[in-house]
Design a protein around this motif. Structure first.
Motif, PDB file in Angstrom:
ATOM      1  N   LEU A  27       0.785  -1.186   0.038  1.00 13.60           N
ATOM      2  CA  LEU A  27      -0.064  -0.096   0.059  1.00 13.60           C
ATOM      3  C   LEU A  27       0.923   1.259   0.080  1.00 13.60           C
ATOM      4  CD1 LEU A  27      -3.149   0.781   0.183  1.00 13.60           C
ATOM      5  CD2 LEU A  27      -2.916   0.679   2.537  1.00 13.60           C
ATOM      6  N   PRO A  28       0.790   2.176  -0.984  1.00 14.11           N
ATOM      7  CA  PRO A  28       1.608   3.272  -1.071  1.00 14.11           C
ATOM      8  C   PRO A  28       1.696   3.984   0.308  1.00 14.11           C
ATOM      9  CG  PRO A  28       0.246   3.147  -3.084  1.00 14.11           C
ATOM     10  CD  PRO A  28      -0.162   2.169  -2.129  1.00 14.11           C
ATOM     11  N   LEU A  29       2.793   4.240   0.802  1.00 20.38           N
ATOM     12  CA  LEU A  29       3.166   5.014   2.029  1.00 20.38           C
ATOM     13  C   LEU A  29       4.004   6.172   2.017  1.00 20.38           C
ATOM     14  CD1 LEU A  29       2.779   4.799   5.165  1.00 20.38           C
ATOM     15  CD2 LEU A  29       4.768   3.240   5.245  1.00 20.38           C
ATOM     16  N   LEU A  30       3.618   7.046   2.653  1.00 15.62           N
ATOM     17  CA  LEU A  30       4.402   8.485   2.967  1.00 15.62           C
ATOM     18  C   LEU A  30       4.474   8.692   4.303  1.00 15.62           C
ATOM     19  CD1 LEU A  30       6.194  10.859   1.929  1.00 15.62           C
ATOM     20  CD2 LEU A  30       3.936  12.232   1.475  1.00 15.62           C
ATOM     21  N   ALA A  31       5.737   8.611   4.867  1.00 19.42           N
ATOM     22  CA  ALA A  31       6.193   8.830   6.609  1.00 19.42           C
ATOM     23  C   ALA A  31       6.821  10.037   6.488  1.00 19.42           C
ATOM     24  CB  ALA A  31       6.602   7.517   6.817  1.00 19.42           C
ATOM     25  N   ILE A  32       6.071  10.864   7.450  1.00 18.98           N
ATOM     26  CA  ILE A  32       6.654  12.185   7.816  1.00 18.98           C
ATOM     27  C   ILE A  32       7.171  12.224   9.347  1.00 18.98           C
ATOM     28  CG2 ILE A  32       5.990  14.535   7.795  1.00 18.98           C
ATOM     29  CD1 ILE A  32       4.296  14.206   5.351  1.00 18.98           C
ATOM     30  N   CYS A  33       8.571  12.712   9.302  1.00 19.16           N
ATOM     31  CA  CYS A  33       8.908  13.095  10.639  1.00 19.16           C
ATOM     32  C   CYS A  33       8.631  11.973  11.743  1.00 19.16           C
ATOM     33  CB  CYS A  33       8.384  14.364  11.319  1.00 19.16           C
ATOM     34  SG  CYS A  33       9.234  15.097  12.706  1.00 19.16           S
ATOM     35  N   ARG A  34       7.949  12.061  12.576  1.00 17.86           N
ATOM     36  CA  ARG A  34       7.411  10.711  13.506  1.00 17.86           C
ATOM     37  C   ARG A  34       7.338   9.640  12.554  1.00 17.86           C
ATOM     38  NH1 ARG A  34       4.715   8.706  18.391  1.00 17.86           N
ATOM     39  NH2 ARG A  34       3.270   7.015  17.325  1.00 17.86           N
ATOM     40  N   GLY A  35       6.672   9.663  11.499  1.00 16.00           N
ATOM     41  CA  GLY A  35       6.332   8.614  10.626  1.00 16.00           C
ATOM     42  C   GLY A  35       7.516   7.889  10.181  1.00 16.00           C
ATOM     43  N   LEU A  36       8.558   8.793   9.860  1.00 20.27           N
ATOM     44  CA  LEU A  36       9.963   7.961   9.378  1.00 20.27           C
ATOM     45  C   LEU A  36      10.487   7.187  10.554  1.00 20.27           C
ATOM     46  CD1 LEU A  36      12.967   9.300   7.500  1.00 20.27           C
ATOM     47  CD2 LEU A  36      13.335   8.992   9.825  1.00 20.27           C
ATOM     48  N   GLN A  37      10.521   7.863  11.835  1.00 15.38           N
ATOM     49  CA  GLN A  37      11.091   7.097  13.154  1.00 15.38           C
ATOM     50  C   GLN A  37      10.251   5.929  13.389  1.00 15.38           C
ATOM     51  OE1 GLN A  37      11.067  10.190  15.846  1.00 15.38           O
ATOM     52  NE2 GLN A  37      12.640  11.376  15.022  1.00 15.38           N
ATOM     53  N   VAL A  38       8.835   6.052  13.271  1.00 17.24           N
ATOM     54  CA  VAL A  38       7.980   4.894  13.416  1.00 17.24           C
ATOM     55  C   VAL A  38       8.350   3.538  12.411  1.00 17.24           C
ATOM     56  CG1 VAL A  38       5.766   3.869  12.898  1.00 17.24           C
ATOM     57  CG2 VAL A  38       5.945   5.844  14.326  1.00 17.24           C
ATOM     58  N   VAL A  39       8.506   3.922  11.074  1.00 15.88           N
ATOM     59  CA  VAL A  39       9.040   3.029  10.216  1.00 15.88           C
ATOM     60  C   VAL A  39      10.487   2.360  10.510  1.00 15.88           C
ATOM     61  CG1 VAL A  39       9.635   2.623   7.674  1.00 15.88           C
ATOM     62  CG2 VAL A  39       7.641   3.865   8.346  1.00 15.88           C
ATOM     63  N   ASN A  40      11.283   3.404  11.021  1.00 18.74           N
ATOM     64  CA  ASN A  40      12.549   2.859  11.250  1.00 18.74           C
ATOM     65  C   ASN A  40      12.339   1.725  12.358  1.00 18.74           C
ATOM     66  OD1 ASN A  40      15.498   2.880  10.532  1.00 18.74           O
ATOM     67  ND2 ASN A  40      15.616   3.545  12.783  1.00 18.74           N
ATOM     68  N   VAL A  41      11.853   1.782  13.507  1.00 18.27           N
ATOM     69  CA  VAL A  41      11.492   1.401  14.389  1.00 18.27           C
ATOM     70  C   VAL A  41      10.760  -0.023  14.281  1.00 18.27           C
ATOM     71  CG1 VAL A  41      10.583   1.077  16.918  1.00 18.27           C
ATOM     72  CG2 VAL A  41      11.778   3.360  16.134  1.00 18.27           C
ATOM     73  N   ALA A  42       9.896  -0.195  13.339  1.00 20.90           N
ATOM     74  CA  ALA A  42       8.962  -1.087  12.984  1.00 20.90           C
ATOM     75  C   ALA A  42       9.868  -2.160  12.410  1.00 20.90           C
ATOM     76  CB  ALA A  42       7.681  -0.881  12.076  1.00 20.90           C
ATOM     77  N   LEU A  43      10.926  -1.560  11.589  1.00 17.43           N
ATOM     78  CA  LEU A  43      11.641  -2.544  10.903  1.00 17.43           C
ATOM     79  C   LEU A  43      13.076  -3.084  11.657  1.00 17.43           C
ATOM     80  CD1 LEU A  43      11.378  -1.443   7.311  1.00 17.43           C
ATOM     81  CD2 LEU A  43      10.127  -3.108   8.273  1.00 17.43           C
ATOM     82  N   GLY A  44      12.975  -2.698  12.768  1.00 19.30           N
ATOM     83  CA  GLY A  44      14.009  -3.025  13.809  1.00 19.30           C
ATOM     84  C   GLY A  44      15.216  -2.062  14.238  1.00 19.30           C
ATOM     85  N   GLY A  45      14.940  -0.801  13.581  1.00 19.00           N
ATOM     86  CA  GLY A  45      15.989   0.210  13.824  1.00 19.00           C
ATOM     87  C   GLY A  45      15.776   0.927  15.252  1.00 19.00           C
TER      88      GLY A  45
END
Length: 243
Positions: free
Chosen positions: A115-133
């Protein structure tokens, strides 16, 4: 007959009070919603349901399946325990366990399903943590943080971000005191600030369109085509995904 606008899900942010509504509310920034609308999308605020801080993956996937794209917006800090830190820095603010649980699962679901996804500020951090960062809880105090700051970011050539923005260097409107630590699995850095701060991410081999930026493109999208281009790219990808 006019074609319907692609439906873009934007998880709400909890607000303790809003003057017009009298009590606690669920909100999104007007500039963010307007940027999606200008791009031709239909922005839809959705309730971040994650009782006890844990979202049901099947429920989140089913809820997102009715949408054409997702936008993970800015907001307060993630709980440090979400990325393995046992103590919170004194600067960590506005942590909400339900918000964290929903956002993390929404990121995983969107990425897994394409599903197309644009992540902004906290959103970028969420994606990073969701993938183990991990995250650096504080960048080192007011003299080092990126709050109320407009600064240039260098964008990697050939990236989705470069294609969306249409430029190799952009002026980023930032408001954050945290930044990435270890990069999550499969993520590639596609932009940095002059001080080395990671400013954008993409996912190698992602099944759908995805990019994440540490800044707030909605702040200047009304006057900067490069920033509006991120929202345009999301809506275009959402329209293609719907076909």
């Amino acid at each position: 007959m006019t074609a319907s606008r692609p439906l873009i899900a934007i998880p709400a942010r909890f607000a303790a009070s809003t003057s017009a509504l009298r009590f606690a509310a669920e909100v999104n920034a007007r500039a963010l919603v307007e940027a999606v609308w200008r791009a031709g999308g239909e922005p839809a605020t959705i309730h971040p349901h994650a009782p006890g801080g844990t979202a049901d993956p099947a429920e989140v996937a089913a809820r997102l399946a009715r949408f054409d794209g997702v936008l993970l917006p800015g907001g307060g800090d993630l709980a440090p325990r979400r990325y393995g830190d046992t103590e919170a820095h004194e600067s960590v603010y506005d942590v909400d366990d339900e918000q964290d649980g929903f956002d993390l699962e929404a990121a995983r679901s969107a990425l897994a399903t394409g599903l197309p996804l644009l992540a902004i500020c906290r959103g970028l951090q969420v994606v990073n943590v969701a993938l183990g960062g991990t995250l650096q809880q504080d960048m080192g105090g007011p003299e080092h943080e990126h709050r109320h700051l407009l600064h240039p970011v260098a964008i990697r050539r050939g990236s989705l971000l470069e294609r969306a923005a249409g430029v190799g260097k952009a002026e980023a409107s930032c408001y954050h005191h945290q930044r990435l630590g270890r990069t999550g699995d499969g993520l590639t850095v596609t932009a940095r600030a002059a001080d080395g701060t990671v400013e954008a991410l993409e996912l190698s081999g992602a099944p759908g369109w995805f990019t994440a930026v540490q800044w707030h493109p909605e702040d200047t999208a009304h006057r900067d085509p490069a920033q509006q281009g991120l929202f345009n790219a999301l809506v275009t990808a959402a329209r293609d995904h719907r076909r």
